[in-house]
Structures are given as structure tokens and as C-alpha cells.
Design an enzyme around this catalytic site. Sequence first.
Site, PDB file in Angstrom:
ATOM      1  N   SER A 271       0.637   3.832  -5.199  1.00  0.00           N
ATOM      2  CA  SER A 271       0.279   5.275  -4.868  1.00  0.00           C
ATOM      3  C   SER A 271      -1.332   5.390  -4.882  1.00  0.00           C
ATOM      4  O   SER A 271      -2.011   4.917  -5.999  1.00  0.00           O
ATOM      5  CB  SER A 271       0.727   6.300  -5.656  1.00  0.00           C
ATOM      6  OG  SER A 271       0.016   7.515  -5.776  1.00  0.00           O
TER       7      SER A 271
ATOM      8  N   GLY B  66      10.736  12.346   9.213  1.00  0.00           N
ATOM      9  CA  GLY B  66      10.820  12.699   7.849  1.00  0.00           C
ATOM     10  C   GLY B  66       9.823  13.953   7.587  1.00  0.00           C
ATOM     11  O   GLY B  66       9.358  14.464   8.314  1.00  0.00           O
TER      12      GLY B  66
ATOM     13  N   ASN C 125       4.863  18.973  -0.327  1.00  0.00           N
ATOM     14  CA  ASN C 125       3.851  17.632  -0.940  1.00  0.00           C
ATOM     15  C   ASN C 125       3.100  18.107  -2.234  1.00  0.00           C
ATOM     16  O   ASN C 125       2.381  17.329  -2.716  1.00  0.00           O
ATOM     17  CB  ASN C 125       3.511  16.840   0.217  1.00  0.00           C
ATOM     18  CG  ASN C 125       1.919  17.626   0.397  1.00  0.00           C
ATOM     19  OD1 ASN C 125       1.985  18.864   0.936  1.00  0.00           O
ATOM     20  ND2 ASN C 125       0.859  16.921   0.415  1.00  0.00           N
TER      21      ASN C 125
ATOM     22  N   ASP D 258      -0.173  18.542   3.362  1.00  0.00           N
ATOM     23  CA  ASP D 258      -0.224  17.158   4.362  1.00  0.00           C
ATOM     24  C   ASP D 258      -0.688  17.813   5.747  1.00  0.00           C
ATOM     25  O   ASP D 258      -1.616  17.172   6.316  1.00  0.00           O
ATOM     26  CB  ASP D 258       1.352  16.859   4.583  1.00  0.00           C
ATOM     27  CG  ASP D 258       1.481  15.698   3.593  1.00  0.00           C
ATOM     28  OD1 ASP D 258       0.539  15.075   3.009  1.00  0.00           O
ATOM     29  OD2 ASP D 258       2.594  15.553   3.391  1.00  0.00           O
TER      30      ASP D 258
ATOM     31  N   GLY E 183      -4.533   6.805   7.500  1.00  0.00           N
ATOM     32  CA  GLY E 183      -4.489   8.223   6.773  1.00  0.00           C
ATOM     33  C   GLY E 183      -5.132   8.503   5.591  1.00  0.00           C
ATOM     34  O   GLY E 183      -4.942   9.197   4.952  1.00  0.00           O
TER      35      GLY E 183
ATOM     36  N   THR F 265       5.805  12.559  -2.944  1.00  0.00           N
ATOM     37  CA  THR F 265       5.702  11.698  -1.609  1.00  0.00           C
ATOM     38  C   THR F 265       7.242  11.192  -1.532  1.00  0.00           C
ATOM     39  O   THR F 265       8.211  11.810  -2.115  1.00  0.00           O
ATOM     40  CB  THR F 265       4.691  10.614  -1.997  1.00  0.00           C
ATOM     41  OG1 THR F 265       4.513   9.782  -0.981  1.00  0.00           O
ATOM     42  CG2 THR F 265       5.503   9.457  -3.294  1.00  0.00           C
TER      43      THR F 265
ATOM     44  N   LYS G 138      10.072  14.759  -0.167  1.00  0.00           N
ATOM     45  CA  LYS G 138       9.344  16.088   0.339  1.00  0.00           C
ATOM     46  C   LYS G 138      10.257  17.289   0.938  1.00  0.00           C
ATOM     47  O   LYS G 138       9.829  18.219   0.592  1.00  0.00           O
ATOM     48  CB  LYS G 138       8.329  15.474   1.209  1.00  0.00           C
ATOM     49  CG  LYS G 138       7.192  14.880   1.070  1.00  0.00           C
ATOM     50  CD  LYS G 138       6.205  14.508   1.930  1.00  0.00           C
ATOM     51  CE  LYS G 138       5.160  13.477   1.396  1.00  0.00           C
ATOM     52  NZ  LYS G 138       4.152  13.530   2.536  1.00  0.00           N
TER      53      LYS G 138
ATOM     54  N   LEU H  93      -0.540   7.429   9.530  1.00  0.00           N
ATOM     55  CA  LEU H  93      -0.642   8.131   8.327  1.00  0.00           C
ATOM     56  C   LEU H  93      -0.612   7.075   7.236  1.00  0.00           C
ATOM     57  O   LEU H  93      -1.148   7.657   6.031  1.00  0.00           O
ATOM     58  CB  LEU H  93       0.834   8.858   8.099  1.00  0.00           C
ATOM     59  CG  LEU H  93       0.548  10.445   8.319  1.00  0.00           C
ATOM     60  CD1 LEU H  93       0.255  10.599   9.670  1.00  0.00           C
ATOM     61  CD2 LEU H  93       1.873  11.138   8.333  1.00  0.00           C
TER      62      LEU H  93
END
Length: 251
Positions: free
Chosen positions: A21, A134, A93, A109, A234, A68, A72, A211
Site C-alpha cells: 500500500s 467497483g 474510502n 477518491d 493514479g 481500499t 469500499k 488508477l
Amino acid sequence: MEQKPENTRLFGLIGKNIGYSFSKKYFTDKFEKEGLLNCSYENFDLQIITQFPGIIRNNPLLKGLNVTIPYKEKIIPYLDQLNKKAAKIGAVNCIKITKKGKLKGYNTDYYGFKKSLQPLLQPHHKKALILGTGGASKAVAYALEELGILYTFVSRSKKENALDYKYINATTFDNFQIIINCTPLGTFPNIEECPPIPYDFFTEDHIAFDLIYNPEETTFLKKAKAKNAQTKNGYEMLVMQAEKGWKIWNE
């Protein structure tokens, strides 16, 4: 678990398999740079969303969380309230833990994506294809609405109001000048993967936005760039959504 001083403010990330991450490194570096010695950031890797209440229970110093993939949307029933935009988007998020211990969901986001896409836009960029359906794609759709850009979702599953990948052709590329990858296809370590679209139809009039930020240039972006499309990953979107989240946590 090591004892933290009582004035420590803990923040973290909820997700699944999140060792890679961006958030933990970003905030740890931020706290160090800005001398925020009483702040720390942890990854909370959940195999299933039902483990979430335990995270809240066992970490009384928590003040805010990022969320994440793949939670979400699944996180929403566990929250006490949503801000208006998160409720409209249907994905969260960012979570703020209030002084009374209430959990409030936000979506940053959409803000990060909007700010990141805006500098690339020209008058002919009127319609967008959103690859994936998603939580992230919902935020992208909301941002496009705010920008006055029409959009269509593309999905491999037979979703209503979504275009099947197999129907994308030259005419599609004539009609849609912005193609946004909201799928995880191409994320490290599976960097050879990419959404199944006919890349030969990209032109210099197109924007390809991914992204994904790891790798910096995905196969999706490489193939679009080979046809002279404008490309962007992203990373900037993530920085902007993170800073927006930090602002929310500290309001």
C-alpha cells in the site's frame, strides 16, 4: 502490541493483502517531515469485513481510516453515518472517528480523480469509458458528472447499463475520448496484465487514465502511449485524496 503514549493519534488503512500500500508510506513520511511525533499509521489487513469491528474495539487511539479494495462498498453497513457525497457515490474510502466514537464515511477518491484529470481536459473530451464497476469506478463516475462528462461503464460481468468488453471497437473509440482503468489489472506483481480492449484505436485525441500507480507505467498506459494518447497514472490522485482525508480527520 507495544504501548503507545496516551496522546498518540493512530490512523490506518483497511483492505485485503495491502502490504504494497501507498498510504502507510505516504503518511509515515508525512508525519516525519512535518514533525508530527504523536501520529502513527498502520495497515489493518482484513481477510473478511466482519473483522472490522474488532479493529475499532482493539485500537482506542484510532482517529481515522482509509479504505481500499475490496471493502469500499462493504464497509458502509458498519458506519454510523455517511457524508452527502459518499452516500450519493455509494462507496467510502475515508472514515473519521469522532470524539464521541462515531464512524463517519467520506469519499475522497472522487476529489483526487477530478483534480488529477482536470488539467488534461480539452474541449473535445466529452465522453468517457470507465473500465470496471467497483467502488473506485463509482467515485470516478461522480467526478465525471461534476465535470459534465458523459460516461459508460464497461464490465466483464453481465451488469445492467454496462458495456461488454467484446463490443468495444473503432466506433467506440471515436465516441469515447477518455478511457479510465478502474480495474486492478496490471497492478504489481501482475504487470503484464491489462484490460481486454483494442488498443490500436487509441489516438493523440484520447486520454488513457489508470488508477493504478504501481508500476508507474502499466501495460494499459504503455499500449495507449504507443498510439500517442495522453496518459496518466493514479499517483497524483492518491496524493490528493490522502491530503483531503487528512483535512477531514483534522477538522
